[in-house]
Design an enzyme around this catalytic site. Structure first.
Site, short mmCIF file in Angstrom:
data_model
loop_
_atom_site.label_atom_id
_atom_site.label_comp_id
_atom_site.label_asym_id
_atom_site.label_seq_id
_atom_site.Cartn_x
_atom_site.Cartn_y
_atom_site.Cartn_z
N ILE A 153 105.02 32.54 73.43
CA ILE A 153 104.67 31.15 73.72
C ILE A 153 104.00 30.61 72.47
CG2 ILE A 153 102.51 31.88 74.82
CD1 ILE A 153 102.67 29.41 76.61
N SER A 154 104.50 29.50 71.95
CA SER A 154 103.99 28.96 70.69
C SER A 154 102.54 28.52 70.83
CB SER A 154 104.84 27.77 70.24
OG SER A 154 106.16 28.16 69.96
N GLN A 155 101.85 28.45 69.68
CA GLN A 155 100.48 27.98 69.72
C GLN A 155 100.47 26.51 70.10
OE1 GLN A 155 100.32 29.01 65.39
NE2 GLN A 155 98.75 27.42 65.38
#
Length: 215
Positions: free
Chosen positions: A61-63
């Site tokens: 999950i991207s920042q």
């Protein structure tokens, strides 16, 4: 899991602003979507840190700041239909659903789509259609799209996706080698062709063809 307390949410929004996410509509959407719902186990405790975190199927999950900057670059309008290539956790799609009329999201991993769909239902997000498929070819049956966002890196903006973008539409995609720092690109489709803007360096997993082994 309960959502973040007021102080955590305030610190989260301050961190987003300090990293360049400044549009009110994007910040409101990100405030409304609990990132913790899209994480499992011990990682849910780190939901409001500005870091990428592991999810199933070897993905991440991207920042949040990158999610916010990509959403901001997409310039979503309330009447837009958006295609997301790479559902992942579903976090990005949920934020887009707060901004757009309709979101279509596709992922090659069936498990990710099933888990994301459960969260969408939990959040009562009825304007998201999630499908298992080869996102590198887009969703031609639903095209054309006002906006397209790609959450995996391609060596070039994928031709099939550009073909599914409306004239006047915008695509945001990481471009570059999968083993190196990539560049986030914004592509505008005009009557005269394509216009490209380089936005910032990023790191994403590669955009792969075919379906995942778990599907």
């Amino acid at each position: 899991m309960s959502g973040p307390d007021a102080q955590t949410k305030m610190q989260f929004l301050f961190a987003l602003r300090s990293r360049g996410v400044t549009e009110a509509a994007v910040l409101e959407a990100m405030e409304a979507v609990d990132r913790g719902l899209f994480l499992r186990g011990i990682f849910s405790e780190r939901a409001y840190e500005d870091v990428p975190l592991p999810i199933a199927c070897g993905q991440t999950i991207s920042q949040p700041s990158v999610v916010g900057l990509m959403t901001q670059a997409l310039q979503v309008n309330p009447r837009d239909t958006v295609l997301e290539v790479g559902t992942g956790s579903g976090y990005q799609a949920a934020i887009l659903a707060k901004l757009a009329r309709r979101v279509y999201t596709v992922d090659r991993h069936g498990r990710l789509v099933r888990e994301a769909r459960q969260v969408f239902q939990q959040m009562s997000l009825s304007n998201i259609t999630s499908l298992v498929g080869d996102g590198s070819h887009g969703m031609p049956d639903q095209a054309p799209f006002d906006r397209i966002i790609v959450t995996a890196a391609a060596e070039d903006p994928p031709g099939p996706l550009l073909a599914q973008l409306k004239v006047g539409g915008i695509m945001v995609v990481p471009v570059g080698q999968s083993d190196a720092v990539q560049t986030l690109i914004r592509v505008r489709k005009t009557e005269n062709g394509l216009e490209y803007d380089e936005l910032r360096p990023v790191r994403f997993v590669p955009l792969l063809e075919g379906l995942g082994k778990d599907t």
